[in-house]
Design a protein around this motif. Sequence first.
Motif, short mmCIF file in Angstrom:
data_model
loop_
_atom_site.label_atom_id
_atom_site.label_comp_id
_atom_site.label_asym_id
_atom_site.label_seq_id
_atom_site.Cartn_x
_atom_site.Cartn_y
_atom_site.Cartn_z
N THR A 190 16.32 -2.93 -13.15
CA THR A 190 15.27 -3.24 -11.88
C THR A 190 16.00 -4.38 -10.97
OG1 THR A 190 13.79 -3.21 -13.88
CG2 THR A 190 13.06 -4.29 -12.06
N ALA A 191 16.85 -5.24 -11.15
CA ALA A 191 16.82 -6.95 -11.01
C ALA A 191 15.84 -7.18 -10.46
CB ALA A 191 18.07 -6.84 -9.80
N VAL A 192 15.96 -7.44 -8.90
CA VAL A 192 14.09 -8.50 -8.13
C VAL A 192 13.33 -7.20 -8.04
CG1 VAL A 192 15.44 -10.26 -7.88
CG2 VAL A 192 15.26 -8.12 -6.65
N GLY A 193 13.81 -5.88 -8.49
CA GLY A 193 12.96 -4.97 -7.91
C GLY A 193 13.04 -4.03 -6.81
N PHE A 194 14.36 -4.07 -6.36
CA PHE A 194 14.44 -3.87 -4.41
C PHE A 194 14.84 -2.08 -4.99
CE2 PHE A 194 17.20 -2.14 -1.78
CZ PHE A 194 16.62 -2.31 -0.12
N SER A 195 15.96 -1.12 -5.36
CA SER A 195 15.92 0.10 -5.69
C SER A 195 14.39 0.20 -5.96
CB SER A 195 16.60 -0.07 -6.31
OG SER A 195 16.72 -0.31 -7.66
N ALA A 196 13.89 0.34 -6.79
CA ALA A 196 12.62 1.13 -7.42
C ALA A 196 11.48 0.92 -6.16
CB ALA A 196 12.06 -0.04 -8.52
N LEU A 197 11.47 -0.48 -5.18
CA LEU A 197 10.29 -0.08 -4.47
C LEU A 197 10.68 0.65 -3.59
CD1 LEU A 197 10.04 -4.00 -3.71
CD2 LEU A 197 8.03 -2.12 -4.48
N PHE A 198 11.94 1.13 -3.43
CA PHE A 198 12.62 1.63 -2.36
C PHE A 198 12.81 3.34 -2.66
CE2 PHE A 198 16.56 4.32 -1.00
CZ PHE A 198 16.24 4.43 0.63
N MET A 199 12.61 3.37 -4.00
CA MET A 199 12.34 4.70 -4.10
C MET A 199 10.85 5.37 -3.84
SD MET A 199 15.54 5.25 -7.52
CE MET A 199 15.33 3.93 -8.29
N SER A 200 10.40 4.45 -4.61
CA SER A 200 8.36 4.60 -5.06
C SER A 200 8.16 4.69 -3.61
CB SER A 200 7.80 3.41 -5.57
OG SER A 200 6.54 3.47 -5.11
N GLU A 201 8.81 3.50 -2.80
CA GLU A 201 8.59 3.75 -0.64
C GLU A 201 8.72 5.36 -0.13
OE1 GLU A 201 6.84 3.08 2.53
OE2 GLU A 201 6.78 1.45 1.14
N TYR A 202 10.12 6.32 -0.43
CA TYR A 202 10.61 7.16 0.08
C TYR A 202 10.59 8.49 -0.90
CZ TYR A 202 12.62 4.02 2.94
OH TYR A 202 12.65 2.73 4.10
N ALA A 203 9.87 8.69 -2.16
CA ALA A 203 9.27 9.68 -2.68
C ALA A 203 7.95 9.63 -2.45
CB ALA A 203 9.65 9.40 -4.56
N PRO A 204 7.62 11.18 -2.92
CA PRO A 204 6.33 11.92 -3.06
C PRO A 204 5.55 10.88 -2.98
CG PRO A 204 7.63 13.16 -3.67
CD PRO A 204 9.32 12.27 -3.67
N GLU A 205 4.26 11.04 -2.43
CA GLU A 205 3.01 10.48 -2.75
C GLU A 205 2.67 10.40 -3.96
OE1 GLU A 205 -1.62 9.37 -1.04
OE2 GLU A 205 0.22 10.93 0.02
N GLY A 206 2.34 9.56 -5.06
CA GLY A 206 1.80 9.95 -6.85
C GLY A 206 3.08 9.82 -7.16
N CYS A 207 4.06 9.78 -6.58
CA CYS A 207 5.95 9.39 -7.56
C CYS A 207 5.84 8.22 -8.97
CB CYS A 207 6.83 9.60 -6.95
SG CYS A 207 8.38 9.27 -7.63
N ARG A 208 5.98 8.43 -9.83
CA ARG A 208 5.69 6.48 -10.46
C ARG A 208 7.47 6.76 -10.89
NH1 ARG A 208 0.34 5.33 -12.21
NH2 ARG A 208 2.15 4.09 -13.30
N VAL A 209 7.10 5.13 -10.78
CA VAL A 209 8.54 4.88 -11.05
C VAL A 209 8.41 3.31 -12.22
CG1 VAL A 209 10.75 3.32 -10.84
CG2 VAL A 209 9.07 4.87 -8.68
N THR A 210 9.18 4.35 -13.29
CA THR A 210 9.91 3.70 -14.57
C THR A 210 11.03 2.59 -14.55
OG1 THR A 210 8.41 4.95 -15.60
CG2 THR A 210 9.58 3.02 -16.80
N THR A 211 11.11 1.26 -14.74
CA THR A 211 12.76 0.71 -14.90
C THR A 211 12.23 -0.41 -15.46
OG1 THR A 211 13.37 -0.76 -12.95
CG2 THR A 211 11.20 -1.58 -13.25
N ILE A 212 13.71 -0.75 -16.31
CA ILE A 212 13.80 -1.48 -17.16
C ILE A 212 14.97 -2.41 -17.20
CG2 ILE A 212 15.31 -0.72 -19.32
CD1 ILE A 212 15.27 2.26 -19.33
N GLU A 213 14.53 -3.80 -17.53
CA GLU A 213 15.53 -4.93 -17.56
C GLU A 213 15.40 -5.41 -18.30
OE1 GLU A 213 18.02 -7.61 -15.88
OE2 GLU A 213 16.97 -6.02 -15.07
N LYS A 214 16.38 -6.06 -18.33
CA LYS A 214 16.78 -6.86 -19.34
C LYS A 214 15.98 -9.05 -18.87
CE LYS A 214 19.72 -8.13 -23.74
NZ LYS A 214 21.00 -7.38 -23.64
N TYR A 215 17.09 -9.01 -18.19
CA TYR A 215 17.65 -10.51 -17.43
C TYR A 215 16.40 -10.67 -17.35
CZ TYR A 215 19.21 -14.75 -15.28
OH TYR A 215 19.52 -16.15 -14.86
N GLU A 216 15.37 -12.38 -18.18
CA GLU A 216 14.38 -12.55 -18.26
C GLU A 216 13.75 -13.09 -17.17
OE1 GLU A 216 11.26 -15.65 -20.64
OE2 GLU A 216 13.28 -15.27 -21.45
#
Length: 218
Positions: A56-82
């Motif tokens: 995930t890091a700071v969430g940029f790519s998750a936000l990016f994919m959520s923005e440009y995926a179809p409406e209603g798409c759900r994103v699950t993202t995994i991050e270890k660095y607390e």
Amino acid sequence: MTAYINSLYPGNTELLDQVEEEALESGVPIIRKETQSLLRFLLGACRPMKILEVGTAVGFSALFMSEYAPEGCRVTTIEKYEKRIPVARDNFARAGKSDCITLLYGDAMEILKGLEESYDFIFMDAAKGQYPGYLPEVLRLLTPGGLLVSDNVLQDGDIIESRFAVERRNRTIHARMREYLYMLTHCEELTTSVLTVGDGVTVSVKNQNRPEQKAGEV
């Protein structure tokens, strides 16, 4: 050439631009412009409704994919660095995406093993030396016909060098990334293209109506 191609990119939303700028100022690596352009195209072409991101890091790519995926798409993202978890969650809240992006905190391998639902688009952008270990679980979770996109696979060109030409501290990652690329390109369950986009991206589709095969088997 890269600078020229990037100059053609139309840009993102104002908030995505802000998150990107903040990440770069903080020294947090995020997907390059060229990779953003490729992802945006793939999301528009494939229109996935369930996306899994490893890293995930700071969430940029998750936000990016959520923005440009179809409406209603759900994103699950995994991050270890607390330390990055609250930053990512804050960015999701700022974008009004907290309801459609689920952040799972912990070791990616353990989380992947515990997931049961399938995904039609998986983005791999975590610890590069762990890619080969993640692949069997990722294949299990990827739907037939789904896409697996892996970032930073060319290691700034180091991948083509002999292991003895690579700095000692980078030799393990070098070996494991070569292993990962071999696994992707020799797995009958996948059809993979290795692209010289950004720092190297692989795009793999999970073949339909093929007998299952363990990753790495020829």
